[in-house]
Design a protein around this motif. Structure first.
Motif, PDB file in Angstrom:
ATOM      1  N   SER A 375     -66.273  36.024  51.017  1.00 58.32           N
ATOM      2  CA  SER A 375     -66.984  35.248  52.041  1.00 58.32           C
ATOM      3  C   SER A 375     -68.403  34.947  51.572  1.00 58.32           C
ATOM      4  O   SER A 375     -68.943  33.865  51.841  1.00 58.32           O
ATOM      5  N   LYS A 376     -69.007  35.883  50.859  1.00 60.50           N
ATOM      6  CA  LYS A 376     -70.336  35.634  50.298  1.00 60.50           C
ATOM      7  C   LYS A 376     -70.262  34.519  49.260  1.00 60.50           C
ATOM      8  O   LYS A 376     -71.139  33.641  49.207  1.00 60.50           O
ATOM      9  N   ARG A 377     -69.211  34.517  48.455  1.00 61.75           N
ATOM     10  CA  ARG A 377     -69.029  33.453  47.457  1.00 61.75           C
ATOM     11  C   ARG A 377     -68.863  32.091  48.143  1.00 61.75           C
ATOM     12  O   ARG A 377     -69.375  31.078  47.654  1.00 61.75           O
ATOM     13  N   ALA A 378     -68.135  32.081  49.264  1.00 61.91           N
ATOM     14  CA  ALA A 378     -67.983  30.828  50.010  1.00 61.91           C
ATOM     15  C   ALA A 378     -69.344  30.320  50.467  1.00 61.91           C
ATOM     16  O   ALA A 378     -69.663  29.128  50.313  1.00 61.91           O
ATOM     17  N   ALA A 379     -70.141  31.208  51.040  1.00 63.76           N
ATOM     18  CA  ALA A 379     -71.465  30.822  51.536  1.00 63.76           C
ATOM     19  C   ALA A 379     -72.357  30.318  50.408  1.00 63.76           C
ATOM     20  O   ALA A 379     -73.062  29.302  50.558  1.00 63.76           O
ATOM     21  N   GLN A 380     -72.333  31.006  49.279  1.00 63.42           N
ATOM     22  CA  GLN A 380     -73.158  30.594  48.144  1.00 63.42           C
ATOM     23  C   GLN A 380     -72.738  29.219  47.626  1.00 63.42           C
ATOM     24  O   GLN A 380     -73.579  28.407  47.236  1.00 63.42           O
ATOM     25  N   THR A 381     -71.434  28.960  47.637  1.00 67.36           N
ATOM     26  CA  THR A 381     -70.933  27.658  47.188  1.00 67.36           C
ATOM     27  C   THR A 381     -71.350  26.562  48.155  1.00 67.36           C
ATOM     28  O   THR A 381     -71.776  25.469  47.734  1.00 67.36           O
ATOM     29  N   ILE A 382     -71.248  26.821  49.447  1.00 66.01           N
ATOM     30  CA  ILE A 382     -71.683  25.845  50.454  1.00 66.01           C
ATOM     31  C   ILE A 382     -73.179  25.565  50.304  1.00 66.01           C
ATOM     32  O   ILE A 382     -73.628  24.417  50.367  1.00 66.01           O
ATOM     33  N   ASN A 383     -73.957  26.624  50.080  1.00 67.65           N
ATOM     34  CA  ASN A 383     -75.402  26.442  49.885  1.00 67.65           C
ATOM     35  C   ASN A 383     -75.697  25.550  48.689  1.00 67.65           C
ATOM     36  O   ASN A 383     -76.590  24.693  48.741  1.00 67.65           O
TER      37      ASN A 383
END
Length: 426
Positions: A375-383
């Protein structure tokens, strides 16, 4: 139009942690089918795995693959393990109070682990983590929370996701628009007659993903947990954490004799328990802790001890009847290592998703870790990738059309998992 930069469906650790890792300039909406606390992350008892040191990478990697019958995505396993120390640091910064032993952490060992590498907060690790995440989320001025709202469809046009359709408690439907959507609605336990999951977790996100031909993976990989408390009643099964056996609890048949290695992988131990139940002609086997678990049982496992007392059993003294129950879903919406699905601007994380990290059978206490890492990777990618896009307006949702589509999506979900509709009907 109700527009958001990021829409997150689900308030388990995957959804909440993603929100906390998104840029604070993003307008975020978090939606949940029940209340904030009604998610399976909150129920997690045992703990969260962490790579102890560099020498532990290969054993941790091998333990995960062996438990998963070597059907795991090795790149996902490596990413999860390598990120584990960072994730634990994040949780500590958020105020999560892991149990200590002397000056260091207290580590426990569970089934199929070659060493003790599981951090815990008594027997309420999920509650501790989720509570701290919820507290921090409530402090975020850019985050709105919408409870008691059910995901019933995705807004899809031009090859990408534009948001979702929600149904509130009164039955009202509404379109919610977002540049990026993250699905984190948990597992499928509500589809089974006996599960450790909340009953409202019925694979909603996976069903609507199937409706729009979003790729899914390993849909028949359903994990049965070897030990839930036997009561003979219907309703959610109470989990008897694997950490009980990790700390030394034994399983015995009607004759009082041990019949299996209690720390076998979950699928193998479940098979052994069913075999013993058939031999004994009983709907359970028994777990026994006294003289096998060091220290105070009521202090190490206060939540389980209290629940057993309510059911008339003293965890520290009595033989406790236990039986397998559906527990976890290794399949789900197929994602890459950044939690991207096959549909543009749609992400999935946690038990809703499948990046292959667990293979055919999840290793104990890898669930919280996997949810947080990806989920952290998802957020970082969206950012990193997010940029303003033109959202396509959709007509107001039609109740009849939505219900017909949802019925077909749920039928397809049951078919993919391998559950007969007649057997599922309650």
């Amino acid at each position: 139009m109700r527009n958001y930069d990021v829409l997150i469906v689900g308030t388990g650790v995957a959804g909440l942690f993603a929100a906390l890792n998104l840029s604070i300039d993003k307008k975020i909406l978090i939606v949940t089918k029940g209340t904030l606390e009604e998610n399976d992350s909150f129920l997690a008892q045992g703990g969260i795995c962490v790579q102890r040191d560099e020498s532990d990478f290969e054993p941790f990697f091998e333990d995960t693959l062996r438990a998963g019958h070597y059907e795991n995505n090795e790149a996902a396993v490596s990413a999860m393990i390598r990120s584990s120390g960072e994730i634990i640091g994040d949780l500590i910064d958020l105020g999560v109070a892991f149990d200590k032993k002397g000056d260091g952490f207290s580590y426990t060992k569970e089934g199929a682990h070659s060493r003790a590498r599981i951090l815990h907060c008594k027997d309420m690790t999920g509650k501790e983590i989720n509570s701290k995440l919820i507290a921090r989320i409530k402090e975020q001025k850019n985050v709105s929370i919408l409870e008691n709202s059910t995901l019933v469809d995705l807004l899809v046009a031009d090859g990408r996701c534009h948001g979702v359709v929600l149904r509130d408690q009164s039955g009202k439907l509404s379109n919610i628009y977002a540049e990026n959507t993250l699905l984190a609605t948990g597992g499928i336990g509500g589809l089974f007659s006996k599960s450790t999951n909340f009953a409202h977790l019925t694979g909603d996100a996976i069903a609507v993903a199937l409706k729009h031909s979003v790729r899914v993976k390993d849909m028949d990989y359903v994990q049965i947990h070897p030990t839930s408390l036997y009561t003979g009643r219907s309703g959610r099964a109470f989990l008897m954490s694997e950490s009980l056996r990790g700390e030394g609890a034994i399983l015995v048949g009607k004759d009082g004799q041990r019949f299996a290695d209690e720390l076998l992988p979950r699928d193998l131990l479940t098979k052994a328990i069913y075999t013993q139940m058939e031999k004994d002609r009983l709907p359970y086997v028994r777990m026994f802790l006294k003289d096998h678990v060091e220290g105070s049982i009521s202090e190490r496992f206060p939540g389980i001890h209290a629940h057993c007392l309510q059911e008339g059993y003293d965890l520290a003294e009595d033989y406790i009847p236990v039986v397998p129950a559906q527990h976890y879903f290794m399949g789900g919406i197929e994602v890459n290592l950044q939690s991207k699905t096959s549909l543009a601007n749609l992400y999935a994380a946690g038990e809703t998703s499948c990046n292959g990290v667990h293979g055919k059978n999840r290793l104990a206490s890898n669930s919280l870790l996997e949810s947080l890492v990806f989920s952290k990777r998802a957020a970082q990618t969206i950012n990193a990738e997010s940029q303003r896009k033109t959202l396509c307006p959709f007509p107001e949702p039609d109740a009849r059309s939505i219900e017909a589509g949802l019925k077909e999506a749920n039928r397809k979900l049951l078919e993919e998992i391998g559950i007969e509709e007649e057997a599922h009907a309650k």
